[in-house]
Design an enzyme around this catalytic site. Sequence first.
Site, PDB file in Angstrom:
ATOM      1  N   LYS A  31       0.729  -1.187   0.023  1.00 58.48           N
ATOM      2  CA  LYS A  31      -0.042  -0.111  -0.005  1.00 58.48           C
ATOM      3  C   LYS A  31       0.820   1.193   0.090  1.00 58.48           C
ATOM      4  CE  LYS A  31      -3.156  -2.811   0.000  1.00 58.48           C
ATOM      5  NZ  LYS A  31      -2.401  -3.896   0.625  1.00 58.48           N
TER       6      LYS A  31
ATOM      7  N   SER B 270      -4.879 -11.469  -1.980  1.00 60.83           N
ATOM      8  CA  SER B 270      -3.425 -11.283  -1.920  1.00 60.83           C
ATOM      9  C   SER B 270      -2.580 -11.360  -3.092  1.00 60.83           C
ATOM     10  CB  SER B 270      -2.446 -12.272  -0.817  1.00 60.83           C
ATOM     11  OG  SER B 270      -1.152 -12.112  -0.815  1.00 60.83           O
TER      12      SER B 270
END
Length: 473
Positions: A40, A387
Amino acid sequence: MGHVGMKYSLVTRDLIADSTECMALAHHFDALVMVPNCDKNVPGLLMAAARINVPTVFVSGGPMLAGHVKGKKTSLSSMFEAVGAYTAGKISEQDVEEYENHACPTCGSCSGMYTANSMNCLTEVLGMGLKGNGTIPAVYSDRIRLAKEAGMQVMELYRKNIRPLDIMTEKAFYNALTADMALGCSTNSMLHLPAIANECGIEINLDMANEISAKTPNLCHLAPAGHTYMEDLNEAGGVYAVLNELSKKDLINLDCMTVTGKTVGENIKNCINRDPEIIRPIDNPYSETGGIAVLKGNLAPDRCVVKRSAVAPEMLVHKGPARVFDSEEDAIKVIYEGGIKAGDVVVIRYEGPAGGPGMREMLSPTSAIQGAGLGSSVALITDGRFSGATRGAAIGHVSPEAVNGGTIAYVKDGDIISIDIPNYSINLEVSDEELAERRKTMPIKKKENITGYLKRYAQQVSSADKGAIINRK
């Protein structure tokens, strides 16, 4: 993973962008070196770089080395799948302990082509990072050298007044999408590239991904798609070698400016592919089409995303009965109890950007399916995301999401779902009349007691097909 904390993962991308903008502009920096590593803060800082638009160079922390268990290289996904295998009674507690101690042996971002490494490699492709930014292992001296070079290069960028918006152009994003397909990057790139482009005043839509994928061969099968790792890609020549292969079929815009002060074409000249087993030559790819596919149909009218290169061949086309869950926790409980059978299509909903809120990664359910030996017979569909460590027929970003009245909100146990990845389709085999009736009788489930940052995020976030960007109007 697997608890409320994951609701805060994607949402921090925008928090990182906002706080970096505030600090850099409040203190009137002349230039910046940005040092991200995990999934992120890479896109968050790229978004901030576009907003601030002072000379900026990126240098990531670098990937960890692969682990070794029972003579085989391992990564984070090996650990998660070991938990699934243990729950299914396939390995012992001692085996799990060995994975715990050896699967992730050094500092750095996960050793496969997961989201962090995908975004660090794509930073290199966009032109915002120096050669090796995405692939030099964290523990190598070369990484320290790269950091020093980045500090020197930012002064050159300052002197030449080369800024992020000079680098992150529409052509650069085209390059990034192309490299994404060749490398087999994480599906999260389909959230992050549109969000970064949005900050640059450029629109990327998911249809572009399929258009580019259709003519871009998949050249790499890094974990979790295969058994090679970031350290192997680095030794084979890294991102520049991949770009050089792509340039042989004129798939890359070579005139894009980069933080080196040179163009992409100048950067990749003479960057040879040193290992054709790690980076397939352009005329001998793993597949003629890219690693990511965008699907559309009545189950996902605004599209959904799958990492095609990590799907077992027998699951590229699949039809089966739905097993429906309204949260990740509900699904993982049934999977661990052995309640999912070969042929099932697991549906996990109300995990989207607004409905989650926060769009959690479903690594635990997908790893449990793989660990139970069902990876070649069970599909998983969600309005959440995955993921980069996920492999299998894992289809995410279903849009519109359940909380916004998407079709996924009206799926019932036993409904037949058909998936055809080669033809980019996904459909719920229920009549339009039946769906219309369900929309009248099945209420949308909105989570109560959402407060603070998550509440604000849920009120402002766009759908996944738009990149889960914050609507600031």
